[in-house]
Design a protein around this motif. Structure first.
Motif, PDB file in Angstrom:
ATOM      1  N   THR A   1       0.800  -1.230   0.000  1.00 26.50           N
ATOM      2  CA  THR A   1       0.000   0.000   0.000  1.00 26.50           C
ATOM      3  C   THR A   1       0.829   1.275   0.000  1.00 26.50           C
ATOM      4  N   GLY A   2       2.068   1.170   0.436  1.00 27.51           N
ATOM      5  CA  GLY A   2       2.882   2.377   0.575  1.00 27.51           C
ATOM      6  C   GLY A   2       2.581   3.164   1.825  1.00 27.51           C
ATOM      7  N   ILE A   3       1.662   2.687   2.666  1.00 30.20           N
ATOM      8  CA  ILE A   3       1.298   3.377   3.912  1.00 30.20           C
ATOM      9  C   ILE A   3       2.285   2.967   4.998  1.00 30.20           C
ATOM     10  N   GLN A   4       3.131   3.895   5.400  1.00 25.85           N
ATOM     11  CA  GLN A   4       4.222   3.572   6.309  1.00 25.85           C
ATOM     12  C   GLN A   4       3.746   3.203   7.715  1.00 25.85           C
ATOM     13  N   GLU A   5       2.585   3.696   8.120  1.00 36.98           N
ATOM     14  CA  GLU A   5       2.078   3.393   9.460  1.00 36.98           C
ATOM     15  C   GLU A   5       1.961   1.897   9.703  1.00 36.98           C
ATOM     16  N   PHE A   6       1.694   1.134   8.667  1.00 34.67           N
ATOM     17  CA  PHE A   6       1.526  -0.311   8.829  1.00 34.67           C
ATOM     18  C   PHE A   6       2.817  -0.991   9.289  1.00 34.67           C
ATOM     19  N   GLY A   7       3.928  -0.339   9.128  1.00 34.42           N
ATOM     20  CA  GLY A   7       5.193  -0.905   9.566  1.00 34.42           C
ATOM     21  C   GLY A   7       5.475  -0.683  11.037  1.00 34.42           C
ATOM     22  N   ASP A   8       4.590   0.004  11.729  1.00 36.76           N
ATOM     23  CA  ASP A   8       4.752   0.318  13.155  1.00 36.76           C
ATOM     24  C   ASP A   8       3.942  -0.681  13.976  1.00 36.76           C
ATOM     25  N   MET A   9       4.643  -1.503  14.764  1.00 34.68           N
ATOM     26  CA  MET A   9       3.960  -2.507  15.580  1.00 34.68           C
ATOM     27  C   MET A   9       2.943  -1.879  16.524  1.00 34.68           C
ATOM     28  N   ARG A  10       3.268  -0.699  17.058  1.00 38.93           N
ATOM     29  CA  ARG A  10       2.344  -0.046  17.981  1.00 38.93           C
ATOM     30  C   ARG A  10       1.048   0.324  17.275  1.00 38.93           C
ATOM     31  N   TYR A  11       1.149   0.742  16.023  1.00 40.70           N
ATOM     32  CA  TYR A  11      -0.038   1.080  15.252  1.00 40.70           C
ATOM     33  C   TYR A  11      -0.896  -0.169  15.012  1.00 40.70           C
ATOM     34  N   LEU A  12      -0.252  -1.288  14.675  1.00 44.00           N
ATOM     35  CA  LEU A  12      -1.001  -2.518  14.436  1.00 44.00           C
ATOM     36  C   LEU A  12      -1.679  -3.013  15.709  1.00 44.00           C
ATOM     37  N   ARG A  13      -0.970  -2.925  16.821  1.00 44.05           N
ATOM     38  CA  ARG A  13      -1.562  -3.323  18.101  1.00 44.05           C
ATOM     39  C   ARG A  13      -2.781  -2.456  18.417  1.00 44.05           C
ATOM     40  N   LYS A  14      -2.651  -1.179  18.149  1.00 44.69           N
ATOM     41  CA  LYS A  14      -3.765  -0.262  18.402  1.00 44.69           C
ATOM     42  C   LYS A  14      -4.956  -0.606  17.514  1.00 44.69           C
ATOM     43  N   ALA A  15      -4.686  -1.055  16.292  1.00 43.50           N
ATOM     44  CA  ALA A  15      -5.767  -1.469  15.400  1.00 43.50           C
ATOM     45  C   ALA A  15      -6.523  -2.654  15.988  1.00 43.50           C
ATOM     46  N   GLY A  16      -5.788  -3.624  16.532  1.00 41.58           N
ATOM     47  CA  GLY A  16      -6.436  -4.769  17.171  1.00 41.58           C
ATOM     48  C   GLY A  16      -7.267  -4.345  18.365  1.00 41.58           C
ATOM     49  N   GLU A  17      -6.722  -3.458  19.185  1.00 40.29           N
ATOM     50  CA  GLU A  17      -7.458  -2.972  20.355  1.00 40.29           C
ATOM     51  C   GLU A  17      -8.712  -2.221  19.926  1.00 40.29           C
ATOM     52  N   ARG A  18      -8.612  -1.451  18.866  1.00 39.24           N
ATOM     53  CA  ARG A  18      -9.766  -0.696  18.365  1.00 39.24           C
ATOM     54  C   ARG A  18     -10.899  -1.643  17.962  1.00 39.24           C
ATOM     55  N   ILE A  19     -10.536  -2.730  17.287  1.00 39.23           N
ATOM     56  CA  ILE A  19     -11.548  -3.703  16.855  1.00 39.23           C
ATOM     57  C   ILE A  19     -12.267  -4.307  18.055  1.00 39.23           C
ATOM     58  N   VAL A  20     -11.499  -4.734  19.059  1.00 40.31           N
ATOM     59  CA  VAL A  20     -12.099  -5.354  20.237  1.00 40.31           C
ATOM     60  C   VAL A  20     -13.032  -4.373  20.941  1.00 40.31           C
ATOM     61  N   ASN A  21     -12.639  -3.116  21.039  1.00 38.79           N
ATOM     62  CA  ASN A  21     -13.478  -2.118  21.705  1.00 38.79           C
ATOM     63  C   ASN A  21     -14.743  -1.819  20.910  1.00 38.79           C
ATOM     64  N   LEU A  22     -14.630  -1.782  19.590  1.00 37.55           N
ATOM     65  CA  LEU A  22     -15.808  -1.534  18.763  1.00 37.55           C
ATOM     66  C   LEU A  22     -16.791  -2.694  18.865  1.00 37.55           C
ATOM     67  N   GLU A  23     -16.273  -3.919  18.849  1.00 44.50           N
ATOM     68  CA  GLU A  23     -17.136  -5.090  19.038  1.00 44.50           C
ATOM     69  C   GLU A  23     -17.824  -5.037  20.394  1.00 44.50           C
ATOM     70  N   ARG A  24     -17.043  -4.660  21.404  1.00 37.42           N
ATOM     71  CA  ARG A  24     -17.595  -4.626  22.758  1.00 37.42           C
ATOM     72  C   ARG A  24     -18.690  -3.565  22.881  1.00 37.42           C
ATOM     73  N   ALA A  25     -18.483  -2.427  22.263  1.00 41.27           N
ATOM     74  CA  ALA A  25     -19.492  -1.377  22.296  1.00 41.27           C
ATOM     75  C   ALA A  25     -20.772  -1.839  21.606  1.00 41.27           C
ATOM     76  N   PHE A  26     -20.626  -2.537  20.494  1.00 43.79           N
ATOM     77  CA  PHE A  26     -21.792  -3.092  19.795  1.00 43.79           C
ATOM     78  C   PHE A  26     -22.552  -4.029  20.724  1.00 43.79           C
ATOM     79  N   ASN A  27     -21.828  -4.951  21.374  1.00 39.96           N
ATOM     80  CA  ASN A  27     -22.473  -5.887  22.298  1.00 39.96           C
ATOM     81  C   ASN A  27     -23.180  -5.157  23.429  1.00 39.96           C
ATOM     82  N   ALA A  28     -22.503  -4.141  23.989  1.00 31.29           N
ATOM     83  CA  ALA A  28     -23.092  -3.393  25.102  1.00 31.29           C
ATOM     84  C   ALA A  28     -24.386  -2.714  24.668  1.00 31.29           C
ATOM     85  N   ARG A  29     -24.375  -2.134  23.497  1.00 32.97           N
ATOM     86  CA  ARG A  29     -25.582  -1.482  22.986  1.00 32.97           C
ATOM     87  C   ARG A  29     -26.734  -2.475  22.855  1.00 32.97           C
ATOM     88  N   GLU A  30     -26.394  -3.728  22.539  1.00 38.19           N
ATOM     89  CA  GLU A  30     -27.416  -4.757  22.345  1.00 38.19           C
ATOM     90  C   GLU A  30     -27.781  -5.484  23.636  1.00 38.19           C
TER      91      GLU A  30
END
Length: 318
Positions: free
Chosen positions: A208-237
């Motif tokens: 992609t040429g997107i340099q952020e993907f090469g940062d482990m901290r950024y990738l970890r944050k992406a995983g955390e974001r997914i888990v939190n979004l899923e959790r918010a969906f569950n909480a709403r339901e």
């Protein structure tokens, strides 16, 4: 046959017939059934039969006797076609147990309606905690299986029988699993260490040429974001702390290993773990991502859906 499928059609009904096991697995593949949930739900039926909670009058005349795989094969067909007793079992152990009643719920080995895989929570406490807090239920592939309890040093190895100090391990595994899922690879790959995110990061940068993907901290944050979004969906339901639990048996029946390690173990500090886990995650004590955590992760647009829940639980605290 895959490992979990082998277990689902052997250990759950004390079946040693490898031919029947392979046949059951193949049938599930061809009929579009999940092998773990099917095997576990049928295993529950065998135990209910043994306990006298159900009889041949309930099972369409089938005798669900441990070590006899013939009813297993028959029930898979009945479940797939929703015939007779199979219609009761077709939506999994939680709903089946509720329909059967008479105390059957105690024997349904599920979390949030999803049946447990082959890993024993009393002998793998972090794995059990992962089952309890998983956004989809007791899936071993959703970050629940804690290889750190078997010596994996990333982020650190832990004693599999220890009750406390595992909140960060569970969160690490769940975030890593979320990252694997969006990368469309086996979640187990990411369970064996940090090499996978590093590799996928390099591949993403190259593609992609997107340099952020090469940062482990950024990738970890992406995983955390997914888990939190899923959790918010569950909480709403309507899913909250009360749903982050394990079957009562793991909390009240000691594990019996006949002299092997783990004899007498139970899950006795789940509430303490949930407090620690929610604090580590930046969630409220009801298991809902806080306003601050959602903003931190760039999920501020979700806060408006959480406000009614914040107000509800804040009022309860008052």
């Amino acid at each position: 046959p895959e490992y979990e499928s082998m277990w689902a059609f052997t250990g759950t009904i004390d079946n040693s017939d490898i031919g029947a096991t392979i046949a059951a697995d193949s049938m599930c593949d061809n009929l579009g059934l999940d092998s773990i949930s099917t095997g576990s739900t049928i295993g529950m039926a065998y135990e209910l039969y043994e306990k006298g909670i159900i009889t041949k009058a309930d099972t369409d005349g089938l005798e669900l006797v441990y070590s006899d795989p013939a009813p297993l094969i028959a029930l898979i067909q009945k479940i797939a076609h929703r015939e007779g007793f199979g219609d009761i079992l077709a939506e999994g152990s939680r709903i089946a147990a509720k329909k059967i009643g008479r105390g059957a719920e105690y024997y349904a080995m599920q979390v949030k309606g999803l049946e447990l895989a082959a890993y024993e929570p009393r002998g793998l406490k972090a794995t059990g905690y992962g089952y309890a807090t998983s956004n989809i239920g007791a899936s071993h592939g959703n970050g629940s299986l804690a290889f750190q309890e078997w010596g994996m040093p990333v982020p650190r190895a832990v004693d599999r029988f220890a009750d406390d100090g595992k909140a960060d391990i569970v969160a690490y595994n769940q975030d890593s699993s979320a990252l694997s899922e969006v990368s469309m690879v086996c979640a187990f790959f990411n369970s064996f260490g940090p090499w996978y995110p590093t590799l996928i990061g390099k591949m993403l940068v190259a593609a992609t040429g997107i340099q952020e993907f090469g940062d482990m901290r950024y990738l970890r944050k992406a995983g955390e974001r997914i888990v939190n979004l899923e959790r918010a969906f569950n909480a709403r339901e309507g899913i909250n702390r009360a749903d982050d639990t394990l079957p009562e048996r793991f909390r009240s029946e000691p594990l019996r290993t006949h002299g092997a390690p783990g004899d007498g173990q139970m899950v006795t500090r789940l509430d303490k773990f949930l407090d620690d886990y929610y604090d580590f995650r930046g969630w409220t004590r009801y298991g809902i991502p806080s306003r601050e955590k959602l903003q931190e992760l760039g999920l501020g647009f979700v806060v408006k859906d959480m406000e009614p829940l914040y107000a509800k639980y804040e009022k309860q605290i008052e």
